[in-house]
Design an enzyme around this catalytic site. Structure first.
Site, PDB file in Angstrom:
ATOM      1  CE  LYS A   1     -10.279   0.840  -1.053  1.00 52.30           C
ATOM      2  NZ  LYS A   1     -10.049  -0.363  -0.259  1.00 52.30           N
TER       3      LYS A   1
ATOM      4  CE  LYS B   1      -6.216  -7.059  -2.185  1.00 51.96           C
ATOM      5  NZ  LYS B   1      -6.890  -6.844  -0.929  1.00 51.96           N
TER       6      LYS B   1
ATOM      7  CE  LYS C   1      -4.456  -1.670   1.420  1.00 52.26           C
ATOM      8  NZ  LYS C   1      -5.695  -1.521   2.146  1.00 52.26           N
TER       9      LYS C   1
HETATM   10  N1  AQP Z   1      -9.874  -9.918  -3.705  1.00 51.98           N
HETATM   11  C1  AQP Z   1     -10.270 -10.362  -2.518  1.00 51.98           C
HETATM   12  N2  AQP Z   1     -10.568 -11.657  -2.331  1.00 51.98           N
HETATM   13  C2  AQP Z   1     -10.982 -12.116  -1.113  1.00 51.98           C
HETATM   14  N3  AQP Z   1     -11.140 -11.321  -0.051  1.00 51.98           N
HETATM   15  C3  AQP Z   1     -10.841 -10.007  -0.183  1.00 51.98           C
HETATM   16  N4  AQP Z   1     -10.883  -8.967   0.671  1.00 51.98           N
HETATM   17  C4  AQP Z   1     -10.480  -7.842   0.022  1.00 51.98           C
HETATM   18  N5  AQP Z   1     -10.180  -8.125  -1.253  1.00 51.98           N
HETATM   19  C5  AQP Z   1     -10.386  -9.462  -1.416  1.00 51.98           C
HETATM   20  C6  AQP Z   1     -11.335  -9.065   2.058  1.00 51.98           C
HETATM   21  O1  AQP Z   1     -12.333  -8.089   2.277  1.00 51.98           O
HETATM   22  C7  AQP Z   1     -12.320  -7.698   3.644  1.00 51.98           C
HETATM   23  C8  AQP Z   1     -12.351  -6.198   3.773  1.00 51.98           C
HETATM   24  O2  AQP Z   1     -11.165  -5.676   3.242  1.00 51.98           O
HETATM   25  P1  AQP Z   1     -10.620  -4.246   3.535  1.00 51.98           P
HETATM   26  O3  AQP Z   1     -11.574  -3.439   4.304  1.00 51.98           O
HETATM   27  O4  AQP Z   1      -9.230  -4.372   4.038  1.00 51.98           O
HETATM   28  O5  AQP Z   1     -10.612  -3.675   2.106  1.00 51.98           O
HETATM   29  P2  AQP Z   1      -9.353  -3.515   1.248  1.00 51.98           P
HETATM   30  O6  AQP Z   1      -8.360  -4.609   1.471  1.00 51.98           O
HETATM   31  O7  AQP Z   1      -8.928  -2.135   1.473  1.00 51.98           O
HETATM   32  O8  AQP Z   1     -10.003  -3.717  -0.126  1.00 51.98           O
HETATM   33  P3  AQP Z   1      -9.149  -3.598  -1.402  1.00 51.98           P
HETATM   34  O9  AQP Z   1     -10.091  -3.419  -2.501  1.00 51.98           O
HETATM   35  O10 AQP Z   1      -8.206  -4.730  -1.455  1.00 51.98           O
HETATM   36  O11 AQP Z   1      -8.392  -2.235  -1.148  1.00 51.98           O
HETATM   37  P4  AQP Z   1      -7.052  -1.733  -1.779  1.00 51.98           P
HETATM   38  O12 AQP Z   1      -7.318  -1.537  -3.210  1.00 51.98           O
HETATM   39  O13 AQP Z   1      -6.840  -0.443  -1.040  1.00 51.98           O
HETATM   40  O14 AQP Z   1      -6.013  -2.777  -1.490  1.00 51.98           O
HETATM   41  C9  AQP Z   1     -11.055  -8.310   4.245  1.00 51.98           C
HETATM   42  O15 AQP Z   1     -11.427  -9.447   5.008  1.00 51.98           O
HETATM   43  C10 AQP Z   1     -10.252  -8.732   3.051  1.00 51.98           C
HETATM   44  O16 AQP Z   1      -9.453  -9.869   3.312  1.00 51.98           O
END
Ligand code: AQP
Length: 330
Positions: free
Chosen positions: A196, A193, A112
């Protein structure tokens, strides 16, 4: 009944299919068998740049989506993290138990921070706040996606270390990851993966997308130059990802899908999956809007949830304060 805790960041206007299949679906299911605490983690959301108005609205929309997906505030405790100050208070203590090298090994921070223009100390200590989130509720199981496994290991390590140093204080949590949907892949770049922050607008399928937009994203998903619907995540990551999604949402299995689409190519397969996805996720938007229509009622649900959460969190915090030699919270 086992205690369950998990959180999700209000960092986009809609959750995506990875969030749902990796975590949120398990949140809903676990309500039947556990005492669940589910949290919109807005403290985590400010570890990267944010707009205050947008954050506030997204917290509300996030809570509405959770209700729309089936989180039942009568059975589970649903709340917003900033309404429970104990999270930040315990995070301070846990930060003082964490080695700098130990925190530096967290791979999500490396990923990140590489994407940020400006990296904050908050982003670095993010996993420690997450440890506090989990330990405050004496959590036994934490339903998350695979990307959270390392943070869960840290929670276990710190709970064990604190208990060894100061005497039994925290339950040591177990991670709850469903193997088949542990990592949903980006539709445009299936080696990554789904997230967003996908580089391609078609890579990430949002729960609040219009059904036709969902269909388009599925139909334009990257596959491979063969024409065989066969499960092989290494050689065929795109197709295998679509098969995982199909099996999860279409109530079928990988074996059945291989048999059903043998010799039929990708067109039929993607077309059918597009319908499965749109039919399954389509109704979520309308339900979310219903919960958003009465803001006062939604906020009342969240205040009630925060009160229930504080009841448990304050007891754990008081215990930890005593153990480290603080005055009790006044
Ligand atoms: N691709 C995924 N497959 C399975 N589980 C996923 N999670 C996130 N992406 C996947 C799970 O969703 C929950 C909430 O995650 P978060 O609030 O940490 O959201 P995030 O990781 O910020 O979502 P993004 O889209 O992955 O954000 P960026 O783009 O910022 O990296 C968690 O339980 C996570 O494991």
């Amino acid at each position: 009944v086992p205690r369950v805790f998990s959180g999700i960041q209000p960092t986009s206007d809609s959750f995506h299919l990875g969030n749902y299949l990796g975590a949120l679906r398990q949140w809903v299911a676990l309500q039947d068998t556990s005492d669940a605490f589910y949290c919109v983690v807005d403290l985590h959301a400010i570890t990267v740049d944010h707009d205050p108005k947008v954050l506030h609205e997204r917290s509300r929309v996030s809570a509405a989506q959770l209700l729309a997906l089936g989180i039942d505030p009568e059975r589970s405790t649903l709340f917003v993290q900033s309404q429970v100050p104990e999270h930040a208070m315990l995070a301070w203590i846990m930060g003082c138990e964490t080695g700098f090298g130990e925190a530096s090994r967290m791979t999500q921070f490396k990923d990140k921070s590489a994407k940020q223009e400006r990296t904050t100390v908050g982003l670095f200590t993010y996993p420690i706040l997450q440890v506090a989130d989990i330990l405050l509720y004496q959590t036994e199981r934490v339903p998350v996606g695979e990307d959270q496994r390392q943070h869960l290991e840290l929670s276990r390590d710190l709970a064990i270390r604190f208990n060894n140093t100061y005497g039994q204080t925290f339950t040591v949590p177990d991670v709850h990851i469903v193997k088949e949907t542990a990592t949903i892949k980006d539709l445009a770049e299936p080696e990554k993966k789904m997230s967003k922050s996908s580089a391609s607008p078609r890579g990430c399928l949002y729960l609040l997308d219009e059904p036709n937009q969902m269909r388009k994203k599925v139909k334009s998903a990257v596959t491979d130059s063969e024409a065989e619907v066969r499960y092989d995540p290494d050689a065929k990551p795109g197709v295998s990802n679509l098969m995982n999604i199909y099996a999860a949402l279409g109530n079928t299995t990988i074996e059945k899908l291989e048999a059903e689409y043998a010799g039929r190519g990708y067109g039929d397969f993607k077309g059918d999956l597009a319908d499965v996805v749109a039919d399954y996720l389509g109704p979520i938007s309308a339900r979310t809007k219903e919960f958003l229509a009465d803001k006062a009622e939604l906020d009342r649900i969240l205040v009630k949830g925060a009160e229930k959460a504080r009841h448990v969190a304050s007891r754990t915090l008081a215990k930890a304060y005593k153990k480290v030699g603080f005055y009790p919270p006044a």
